[in-house]
Motif scaffolding. Sequence first.
Motif, mmCIF file in Angstrom:
data_model
loop_
_atom_site.group_PDB
_atom_site.id
_atom_site.type_symbol
_atom_site.label_atom_id
_atom_site.label_comp_id
_atom_site.label_asym_id
_atom_site.label_seq_id
_atom_site.Cartn_x
_atom_site.Cartn_y
_atom_site.Cartn_z
ATOM 1 N N GLY A 111 0.818 -1.207 0.000
ATOM 2 C CA GLY A 111 0.000 0.000 0.000
ATOM 3 C C GLY A 111 0.853 1.258 0.000
ATOM 4 O O GLY A 111 0.588 2.225 -0.727
ATOM 5 N N ASP A 112 1.912 1.259 0.802
ATOM 6 C CA ASP A 112 2.804 2.412 0.859
ATOM 7 C C ASP A 112 3.548 2.589 -0.463
ATOM 8 O O ASP A 112 3.756 3.723 -0.923
ATOM 9 C CB ASP A 112 3.806 2.243 1.997
ATOM 10 C CG ASP A 112 4.758 3.417 2.115
ATOM 11 O OD1 ASP A 112 4.332 4.486 2.613
ATOM 12 O OD2 ASP A 112 5.920 3.283 1.697
ATOM 13 N N LEU A 115 1.295 4.265 -2.856
ATOM 14 C CA LEU A 115 1.094 5.651 -2.427
ATOM 15 C C LEU A 115 2.235 6.553 -2.895
ATOM 16 O O LEU A 115 2.039 7.752 -3.108
ATOM 17 C CB LEU A 115 0.953 5.693 -0.909
ATOM 18 C CG LEU A 115 0.453 6.991 -0.261
ATOM 19 C CD1 LEU A 115 -0.884 7.430 -0.861
ATOM 20 C CD2 LEU A 115 0.327 6.795 1.246
ATOM 21 N N ILE A 213 -8.210 5.952 -4.331
ATOM 22 C CA ILE A 213 -7.491 4.951 -3.526
ATOM 23 C C ILE A 213 -6.337 5.594 -2.760
ATOM 24 O O ILE A 213 -5.989 5.155 -1.664
ATOM 25 C CB ILE A 213 -6.968 3.790 -4.415
ATOM 26 C CG1 ILE A 213 -6.407 2.653 -3.552
ATOM 27 C CG2 ILE A 213 -5.906 4.286 -5.384
ATOM 28 C CD1 ILE A 213 -7.414 1.944 -2.718
ATOM 29 N N CYS A 216 -7.424 6.846 0.573
ATOM 30 C CA CYS A 216 -7.694 5.703 1.454
ATOM 31 C C CYS A 216 -6.402 5.088 1.982
ATOM 32 O O CYS A 216 -6.308 4.726 3.161
ATOM 33 C CB CYS A 216 -8.513 4.661 0.702
ATOM 34 S SG CYS A 216 -10.137 5.251 0.161
ATOM 35 N N LEU A 217 -5.401 4.989 1.124
ATOM 36 C CA LEU A 217 -4.110 4.458 1.574
ATOM 37 C C LEU A 217 -3.464 5.400 2.584
ATOM 38 O O LEU A 217 -2.797 4.964 3.519
ATOM 39 C CB LEU A 217 -3.177 4.244 0.379
ATOM 40 C CG LEU A 217 -3.563 3.103 -0.561
ATOM 41 C CD1 LEU A 217 -2.691 3.117 -1.818
ATOM 42 C CD2 LEU A 217 -3.439 1.753 0.149
ATOM 43 N N GLN A 219 -4.995 7.014 4.804
ATOM 44 C CA GLN A 219 -5.684 6.826 6.084
ATOM 45 C C GLN A 219 -5.365 5.477 6.723
ATOM 46 O O GLN A 219 -5.760 5.215 7.856
ATOM 47 C CB GLN A 219 -7.197 6.892 5.877
ATOM 48 C CG GLN A 219 -7.725 8.191 5.328
ATOM 49 C CD GLN A 219 -9.223 8.078 5.046
ATOM 50 O OE1 GLN A 219 -9.989 7.521 5.838
ATOM 51 N NE2 GLN A 219 -9.641 8.601 3.894
ATOM 52 N N THR A 220 -4.674 4.616 6.000
ATOM 53 C CA THR A 220 -4.474 3.238 6.438
ATOM 54 C C THR A 220 -3.362 3.124 7.472
ATOM 55 O O THR A 220 -2.256 3.624 7.267
ATOM 56 C CB THR A 220 -4.149 2.336 5.225
ATOM 57 O OG1 THR A 220 -5.225 2.413 4.290
ATOM 58 C CG2 THR A 220 -3.946 0.900 5.656
ATOM 59 N N ILE A 228 1.787 -1.166 5.527
ATOM 60 C CA ILE A 228 0.586 -0.546 4.966
ATOM 61 C C ILE A 228 0.053 -1.488 3.887
ATOM 62 O O ILE A 228 0.668 -1.633 2.826
ATOM 63 C CB ILE A 228 0.887 0.845 4.370
ATOM 64 C CG1 ILE A 228 1.527 1.752 5.417
ATOM 65 C CG2 ILE A 228 -0.382 1.463 3.795
ATOM 66 C CD1 ILE A 228 0.642 2.051 6.600
ATOM 67 N N LEU A 230 -2.362 -2.886 0.998
ATOM 68 C CA LEU A 230 -3.277 -2.429 -0.046
ATOM 69 C C LEU A 230 -4.704 -2.870 0.255
ATOM 70 O O LEU A 230 -5.663 -2.124 0.038
ATOM 71 C CB LEU A 230 -2.823 -2.967 -1.404
ATOM 72 C CG LEU A 230 -3.729 -2.660 -2.593
ATOM 73 C CD1 LEU A 230 -3.908 -1.168 -2.790
ATOM 74 C CD2 LEU A 230 -3.183 -3.322 -3.858
ATOM 75 N N ASP A 232 -6.221 -3.155 3.048
ATOM 76 C CA ASP A 232 -6.867 -2.263 4.014
ATOM 77 C C ASP A 232 -7.315 -0.966 3.344
ATOM 78 O O ASP A 232 -8.367 -0.406 3.683
ATOM 79 C CB ASP A 232 -5.920 -1.968 5.172
ATOM 80 C CG ASP A 232 -5.632 -3.210 6.016
ATOM 81 O OD1 ASP A 232 -6.469 -4.128 6.016
ATOM 82 O OD2 ASP A 232 -4.570 -3.265 6.668
ATOM 83 N N GLY A 233 -6.536 -0.473 2.382
ATOM 84 C CA GLY A 233 -6.949 0.698 1.629
ATOM 85 C C GLY A 233 -8.191 0.423 0.800
ATOM 86 O O GLY A 233 -9.089 1.266 0.689
#
Length: 311
Positions: A111-112, A115, A213, A216-217, A219-220, A228, A230, A232-233
């Motif tokens: 996720g990071d 981002l 997205i 959302c990422l 905020q994860t 982090i 993905l 969860d995002g």
Amino acid sequence: MKEVRKAVIPAAGLGTRFLPATKSMPKEMLPLIDRPVIQYVVEEAIDSGIDDLIIITGRGKRAIEDYFDDSPELEMHLLDHGKHETLKTVRDVSSLVDIHYIRQKEPRGLGDAILRAEKHIGNEPFAVLLGDDIIRNHTPCTKQLIRIYQQTGRSVVAVEAVPREKVSSYGIIRGTPVSPSLCRIDEIVEKPRIEDAPSNIGAIGRYVFTPEIFGCLGQTSPGVGGEIQLTDGIRILLQSQEIYAHAFQGQRYDTGDKAGYIKVIIDFALENPETRDDVAGHLLSLERQRPDNLRADRSMSRLTAEPFEKH
């Protein structure tokens, strides 16, 4: 509706499953006969209409940048020795597509990594292709997802049924069917235990996202493995938008898994005219030898076991 013309390939992972080989070589550069894994992923993006590609790299990943760059010394050597076909192949690699590189300074999760591309993507839809997965089909998997995005205007995740013992390695979805190959995602859980999984339908390494997205990422919080995630995002995005799951058409190889990596090498070698006959002959010889090997193994077991049974 904006077209999907940009894609992100996260390639900053440490490749721990292939240590010690990946101590000095990015896992994305592991060879499949005469091309690295990441080239097949880049080519899928190009064949899907992507013309602006962002690769997220990390420490020790310079080989990826070098591979897709010009190589004047090598090209001159090939030219001097009259190896024109090889020279064309080398030059084609460096002219595949417009590639940008963004570094993830520390491994904080998929996720990071995605981002990190926010500033370059801006307010546009984009694709994500994971370098561990090679998916082969006459219509590229990413192109299949883009077509669904064009129909729905929503994010789309590629999915497939995964073996029960592998459920805990995937983001697992529960969804409401829309068509035989498409559903709206109701729930997605990152790497659940088998008994907690909502299904055996796993998200694999292809996505098309709306730009929301990124928020959302952002905020994860760190999830599984302190990273982090993905998944969860995606769960946060589900609170404000529908997200679809597509059972893609094609053959998928998980090159991040040792057995998967060996399988894809064998399959590609059997398709390659230069290697097909030798590899096929070797596999046939192994099959013929198998009964003898098994008998030899049983004999060795008796030889080692009998002395202990006599005491």
